[in-house]
Scaffold this active site. Structure first.
Site, PDB file in Angstrom:
ATOM      1  N   GLU A  17      28.838 -23.303  15.570  1.00 36.36           N
ATOM      2  CA  GLU A  17      28.861 -22.307  16.643  1.00 36.36           C
ATOM      3  C   GLU A  17      27.534 -22.347  17.390  1.00 36.36           C
ATOM      4  OE1 GLU A  17      30.521 -18.338  15.814  1.00 36.36           O
ATOM      5  OE2 GLU A  17      28.743 -17.499  16.791  1.00 36.36           O
ATOM      6  N   THR A  48      29.684 -19.118  21.977  1.00 32.06           N
ATOM      7  CA  THR A  48      29.797 -17.656  22.039  1.00 32.06           C
ATOM      8  C   THR A  48      29.821 -17.168  23.480  1.00 32.06           C
ATOM      9  OG1 THR A  48      27.428 -17.202  21.998  1.00 32.06           O
ATOM     10  CG2 THR A  48      28.533 -17.410  19.861  1.00 32.06           C
ATOM     11  N   HIS A  77      34.516 -18.847  23.138  1.00 25.65           N
ATOM     12  CA  HIS A  77      34.777 -17.472  22.714  1.00 25.65           C
ATOM     13  C   HIS A  77      35.104 -16.662  23.974  1.00 25.65           C
ATOM     14  CE1 HIS A  77      32.274 -17.591  18.730  1.00 25.65           C
ATOM     15  NE2 HIS A  77      32.906 -18.730  18.955  1.00 25.65           N
ATOM     16  N   GLY A 108      34.264  -8.213  21.120  1.00 25.04           N
ATOM     17  CA  GLY A 108      32.886  -8.234  21.616  1.00 25.04           C
ATOM     18  C   GLY A 108      32.143  -6.987  21.176  1.00 25.04           C
ATOM     19  N   ASP A 109      30.839  -7.057  21.255  1.00 24.14           N
ATOM     20  CA  ASP A 109      30.013  -5.898  20.934  1.00 24.14           C
ATOM     21  C   ASP A 109      29.737  -5.116  22.214  1.00 24.14           C
ATOM     22  OD1 ASP A 109      29.680  -6.032  18.147  1.00 24.14           O
ATOM     23  OD2 ASP A 109      28.341  -7.744  18.385  1.00 24.14           O
ATOM     24  N   TYR A 147      36.123  -9.802   8.517  1.00 20.81           N
ATOM     25  CA  TYR A 147      34.871  -9.240   7.997  1.00 20.81           C
ATOM     26  C   TYR A 147      34.914  -9.053   6.476  1.00 20.81           C
ATOM     27  CZ  TYR A 147      34.224  -8.635  12.913  1.00 20.81           C
ATOM     28  OH  TYR A 147      34.100  -8.911  14.253  1.00 20.81           O
ATOM     29  N   LYS A 167      46.160  -8.705  14.259  1.00 25.57           N
ATOM     30  CA  LYS A 167      45.757  -9.842  15.111  1.00 25.57           C
ATOM     31  C   LYS A 167      46.539 -11.098  14.723  1.00 25.57           C
ATOM     32  CE  LYS A 167      41.113  -9.197  14.343  1.00 25.57           C
ATOM     33  NZ  LYS A 167      39.648  -9.247  14.558  1.00 25.57           N
ATOM     34  N   LYS A 274      19.877 -24.472  16.359  1.00 22.42           N
ATOM     35  CA  LYS A 274      18.738 -25.099  15.669  1.00 22.42           C
ATOM     36  C   LYS A 274      19.240 -26.241  14.779  1.00 22.42           C
ATOM     37  CE  LYS A 274      15.637 -21.165  15.642  1.00 22.42           C
ATOM     38  NZ  LYS A 274      15.250 -19.974  14.913  1.00 22.42           N
TER      39      LYS A 274
HETATM   40  P1  FAD Z   1      38.572  -6.035  16.725  1.00 22.20           P
HETATM   41  O1  FAD Z   1      39.421  -6.872  15.864  1.00 22.20           O
HETATM   42  O2  FAD Z   1      39.170  -5.483  17.969  1.00 22.20           O
HETATM   43  O3  FAD Z   1      37.999  -4.857  15.829  1.00 22.20           O
HETATM   44  C1  FAD Z   1      36.982  -3.983  16.310  1.00 22.20           C
HETATM   45  C2  FAD Z   1      36.985  -2.695  15.490  1.00 22.20           C
HETATM   46  O4  FAD Z   1      38.118  -1.910  15.840  1.00 22.20           O
HETATM   47  C3  FAD Z   1      37.094  -2.890  13.989  1.00 22.20           C
HETATM   48  O5  FAD Z   1      36.367  -1.864  13.357  1.00 22.20           O
HETATM   49  C4  FAD Z   1      38.567  -2.766  13.690  1.00 22.20           C
HETATM   50  O6  FAD Z   1      38.794  -2.381  12.360  1.00 22.20           O
HETATM   51  C5  FAD Z   1      38.972  -1.717  14.717  1.00 22.20           C
HETATM   52  N1  FAD Z   1      40.324  -1.867  15.252  1.00 22.20           N
HETATM   53  C6  FAD Z   1      40.953  -3.016  15.560  1.00 22.20           C
HETATM   54  N2  FAD Z   1      42.158  -2.750  16.100  1.00 22.20           N
HETATM   55  C7  FAD Z   1      42.272  -1.396  16.150  1.00 22.20           C
HETATM   56  C8  FAD Z   1      43.283  -0.495  16.608  1.00 22.20           C
HETATM   57  N3  FAD Z   1      44.443  -0.945  17.111  1.00 22.20           N
HETATM   58  N4  FAD Z   1      43.051   0.852  16.508  1.00 22.20           N
HETATM   59  C9  FAD Z   1      41.899   1.324  15.997  1.00 22.20           C
HETATM   60  N5  FAD Z   1      40.913   0.504  15.528  1.00 22.20           N
HETATM   61  C10 FAD Z   1      41.089  -0.822  15.616  1.00 22.20           C
HETATM   62  N6  FAD Z   1      30.643 -10.957  19.783  1.00 22.20           N
HETATM   63  C11 FAD Z   1      30.408 -11.272  21.074  1.00 22.20           C
HETATM   64  O7  FAD Z   1      30.101 -10.390  21.888  1.00 22.20           O
HETATM   65  N7  FAD Z   1      30.499 -12.582  21.493  1.00 22.20           N
HETATM   66  C12 FAD Z   1      30.840 -13.598  20.654  1.00 22.20           C
HETATM   67  O8  FAD Z   1      30.926 -14.751  21.069  1.00 22.20           O
HETATM   68  C13 FAD Z   1      31.089 -13.289  19.279  1.00 22.20           C
HETATM   69  N8  FAD Z   1      31.425 -14.247  18.384  1.00 22.20           N
HETATM   70  C14 FAD Z   1      31.731 -13.896  17.092  1.00 22.20           C
HETATM   71  C15 FAD Z   1      32.127 -14.890  16.184  1.00 22.20           C
HETATM   72  C16 FAD Z   1      32.440 -14.564  14.856  1.00 22.20           C
HETATM   73  C17 FAD Z   1      32.857 -15.644  13.894  1.00 22.20           C
HETATM   74  C18 FAD Z   1      32.370 -13.201  14.437  1.00 22.20           C
HETATM   75  C19 FAD Z   1      32.698 -12.825  13.022  1.00 22.20           C
HETATM   76  C20 FAD Z   1      31.965 -12.214  15.325  1.00 22.20           C
HETATM   77  C21 FAD Z   1      31.660 -12.533  16.660  1.00 22.20           C
HETATM   78  N9  FAD Z   1      31.271 -11.569  17.589  1.00 22.20           N
HETATM   79  C22 FAD Z   1      30.991 -11.914  18.890  1.00 22.20           C
HETATM   80  C23 FAD Z   1      31.094 -10.170  17.171  1.00 22.20           C
HETATM   81  C24 FAD Z   1      32.358  -9.312  17.420  1.00 22.20           C
HETATM   82  O9  FAD Z   1      32.692  -9.323  18.780  1.00 22.20           O
HETATM   83  C25 FAD Z   1      32.027  -7.905  16.946  1.00 22.20           C
HETATM   84  O10 FAD Z   1      31.954  -7.856  15.568  1.00 22.20           O
HETATM   85  C26 FAD Z   1      32.918  -6.803  17.507  1.00 22.20           C
HETATM   86  O11 FAD Z   1      32.296  -5.556  17.247  1.00 22.20           O
HETATM   87  C27 FAD Z   1      34.311  -6.793  16.927  1.00 22.20           C
HETATM   88  O12 FAD Z   1      35.054  -7.838  17.383  1.00 22.20           O
HETATM   89  P2  FAD Z   1      36.518  -8.162  16.787  1.00 22.20           P
HETATM   90  O13 FAD Z   1      37.080  -9.233  17.608  1.00 22.20           O
HETATM   91  O14 FAD Z   1      36.474  -8.306  15.336  1.00 22.20           O
HETATM   92  O15 FAD Z   1      37.238  -6.762  17.181  1.00 22.20           O
END
Ligand code: FAD
Length: 285
Positions: A17, A48, A77, A108-109, A147, A167, A274
């Site tokens: 990544e 990303t 991503h 996303g965050d 997670y 998902k 890196k």
């Molecule tokens: P989701 O699956 O939507 O989950 C987000 C939260 O909402 C979780 O707490 C989940 O339990 C909850 N949830 C899900 N569905 C529902 C629902 N229907 N109702 C209520 N709650 C719900 N971030 C970036 O910004 N850019 C990147 O490129 C990026 N790459 C990543 C790559 C990897 C391998 C990983 C593990 C993370 C990455 N992230 C990235 C971080 C990620 O975007 C964050 O962790 C974000 O906060 C959650 O994303 P998610 O896709 O898991 O969200």
């Protein structure tokens, strides 16, 4: 080629990544990094999006850079942030026209500095919404995040897994885990997924441990625990960055060796762009 098909054919391999560079210097460094890591024949390289204030356009630009390295399977991503259905279609059209077959779909965050950001006000609130739309579009093999220690906003591990299942039911083909430093969390996640009838490949996401203060900061945002013995060992090298890095790399090597010993064939590395550290780890394992 679709990652789900690659994973069916290969049960041993690495994926890398990268994050998109924001300057010409960063672009040149990324090209050097890719060239140097390409010899490990990764089965994909992912890029990303959105992290650290970057935009989707910066990711698209970096993806084009990677595409110049012909033999790489690229996984861009895509996040829900500021995404409309029209913009999603344009992006998917663009990636498809460039020969890309895989997308990592993420929520996303929240944008940096906005603590009360509400994803429910977005066209796509959760990653599952993105998965559904990409599936409807067709063509792409879809990856999602999972997670081992639960997502930071999840009320419980069970809730988190239920949302992960949504998902997968919506069409995700493979998953990549958040970083972890205690492999038991990953093994337990695989167990819990299996018990819930989830049957897609889940690649462990491995972050090489080098600078403990940075990793600690990152781990607290990601809800990842750092085992006490690792923290203590790393802290004992405070002020000696080279020794600390060496101890961290040794830990990551052991972590990967344990995964391999337990039958895990494919590992996704968060490279932080890196190559030197990743190469050292790969040579050792
Ligand atoms: P989701 O699956 O939507 O989950 C987000 C939260 O909402 C979780 O707490 C989940 O339990 C909850 N949830 C899900 N569905 C529902 C629902 N229907 N109702 C209520 N709650 C719900 N971030 C970036 O910004 N850019 C990147 O490129 C990026 N790459 C990543 C790559 C990897 C391998 C990983 C593990 C993370 C990455 N992230 C990235 C971080 C990620 O975007 C964050 O962790 C974000 O906060 C959650 O994303 P998610 O896709 O898991 O969200």
């Amino acid at each position: 080629m679709k990652i789900r098909d690659i994973l069916k054919q290969n049960n041993k391999g690495v994926a890398f990544e990268f994050f998109p560079p924001k300057s010409d210097k960063g672009r040149a460094a990324l090209i050097r990094t890719i060239k140097s890591l390409k010899v490990s024949k990764p089965f994909y390289a992912s890029m990303t999006c959105g992290a650290g204030g970057t935009t989707q356009e910066i990711t698209q630009d970096a993806v084009s850079l990677l595409l110049e390295e012909q033999e790489l399977e690229i996984v861009p991503h895509l996040t829900c942030l500021d995404l409309s259905p029209e913009k999603l279609k344009d992006l998917l059209d663009d990636y498809k026209s460039k020969g890309i077959d895989n997308i990592m779909a993420l929520r996303g965050d929240p944008p940096e500095g906005i603590s009360n950001f509400n994803f429910l006000n977005q066209d796509f609130s959760y990653a599952v919404d993105l998965v559904k739309s990409i599936k409807e579009y067709g063509h792409f093999c879809i990856g999602v995040a999972v997670y081992p220690e639960g997502h930071i906003e999840a009320l419980s591990l069970d809730d988190d897994l239920e949302y992960a299942k949504q998902k997968i039911d919506a069409g995700a083909d493979f998953a990549v885990s958040q970083m972890f430093f205690d492999n038991s969390h990953y093994y337990k996640l695989l167990d819990r997924m299996q018990k819930k009838g989830i049957d897609i490949p889940v690649l462990p996401g491995i972050l090489p441990l080098t600078d403990i203060s940075k990793v600690k900061q990152f781990a607290s945002i990601c809800h990842t625990t750092i085992p006490k013995h690792i923290e203590e060992t790393m802290a004992s090298f405070a002020g000696k960055p080279q020794e600390q890095e060496e101890a961290g790399i040794n830990f990551t090597i052991k972590q990967c060796q344990d995964l391999i010993k337990n039958g895990v064939g494919n590992i996704h590395f968060f490279t932080l762009n890196k190559p030197r550290i990743i190469k050292t780890i790969l040579e050792a394992i």
